[in-house]
Enzyme design. Structure first.
Site, PDB file in Angstrom:
ATOM      1  N   ILE A 152       0.878  -1.170   0.000  1.00  0.00           N
ATOM      2  CA  ILE A 152       0.000   0.000   0.000  1.00  0.00           C
ATOM      3  C   ILE A 152       0.916   1.221   0.000  1.00  0.00           C
ATOM      4  CG2 ILE A 152      -1.723   1.270   1.327  1.00  0.00           C
ATOM      5  CD1 ILE A 152      -2.484  -1.564   2.508  1.00  0.00           C
TER       6      ILE A 152
ATOM      7  N   ASN B 115      -3.629   0.534 -11.291  1.00  0.00           N
ATOM      8  CA  ASN B 115      -3.480  -0.743 -10.605  1.00  0.00           C
ATOM      9  C   ASN B 115      -4.509  -1.723 -11.155  1.00  0.00           C
ATOM     10  OD1 ASN B 115      -2.600  -2.588  -8.507  1.00  0.00           O
ATOM     11  ND2 ASN B 115      -4.519  -2.150  -7.448  1.00  0.00           N
TER      12      ASN B 115
ATOM     13  N   HIS C  68      -6.846  -4.941 -10.140  1.00  0.00           N
ATOM     14  CA  HIS C  68      -7.370  -5.606  -8.935  1.00  0.00           C
ATOM     15  C   HIS C  68      -8.401  -6.655  -9.332  1.00  0.00           C
ATOM     16  CE1 HIS C  68      -8.248  -6.246  -4.779  1.00  0.00           C
ATOM     17  NE2 HIS C  68      -9.525  -5.946  -4.930  1.00  0.00           N
TER      18      HIS C  68
ATOM     19  N   ASP D  55      -7.337   0.138  -3.408  1.00  0.00           N
ATOM     20  CA  ASP D  55      -8.258  -0.271  -4.471  1.00  0.00           C
ATOM     21  C   ASP D  55      -9.485   0.636  -4.559  1.00  0.00           C
ATOM     22  OD1 ASP D  55      -6.574  -2.443  -5.092  1.00  0.00           O
ATOM     23  OD2 ASP D  55      -7.443  -3.617  -3.478  1.00  0.00           O
TER      24      ASP D  55
END
Length: 206
Positions: free
Chosen positions: A97, A113, A115, A155
């Site tokens: 993180i 990112n 996810h 996220d």
């Protein structure tokens, strides 16, 4: 000159491979000047080396052992990336993180990112396992994959691309993981292309 994409990994690098393959095939108009891993003995580093891409390992343990704060690790990681002059930073299975000490170094460089879950579901680690458990309890009928912008909330950044992934009654966890990974490989390349296109338009109209 092709846009420069720096990729951060933590493991086998199958999503990195999807980017490397897409560049080789001409479906992603970019180059990867640097791959950074927070772990030293991972297969993703071998994939990068095989493709002739420079790699760096930036592990957290030396910092914690020396009693240095996490923010110092993040700031040094950001500096490594800044030196590679990226047009885009991709977190491809990077299991850290990132704090403002990192994020603040990229006021205008996009960070994305990948996810393996739908927006607002199963944020953080073990997303596929948690989705599979929820399916078995009858709480969900499907899961998904998203490419999103990186912000401090895990996220929680703006989703750029989202794709639902079916969970079949006969699935075991391995079958679901395989189906999700095959979607990830496509979606990450599409997400990188989309953001680079947006940046190119932005620069032209600036």
């Amino acid at each position: 000159m092709a846009p420069r994409v720096v990729v951060l990994i933590s493991g086998t690098g199958s999503n990195l491979q999807a980017l490397i393959d897409a560049i080789a095939q001409g479906t992603l108009k970019a180059e990867i000047p640097l791959v950074i891993s927070n772990r030293s003995k991972v297969f993703g580093l071998e994939r990068a080396a095989k493709a002739g891409i420079p790699t760096k390992v930036h592990a957290l343990k030396p910092y914690t052992t020396a009693g240095k704060p996490r923010t110092e690790y993040d700031a040094d990681l950001a500096q490594l990336i800044v030196e590679a002059k990226p047009d885009l930073v991709v977190l491809a299975g990077f299991m850290h993180i990132l704090s403002p000490a990192f994020l603040d170094q990229f006021p205008s460089t996009p960070l994305i990112n990948l996810h393996p879950a739908l927006p607002g579901q199963f944020d953080g680690a073990r997303a596929i396992e948690r989705a599979f458990e929820a399916f078995q309890k009858g709480e969900i009928k499907h899961t998904g994959v998203m490419v999103h912008r990186v912000i401090q909330a895990v996220d929680g950044g703006e989703p750029l691309l989202v794709k639902e992934v079916e969970i079949k009654p006969e699935d075991d966890l391995a079958a679901l993981q395989e189906r999700i990974h095959s979607v990830e490989h496509v979606l990450l390349v599409q997400g990188a292309s989309l953001v680079l296109e947006q940046e190119s338009h932005k620069n032209k109209s600036a």
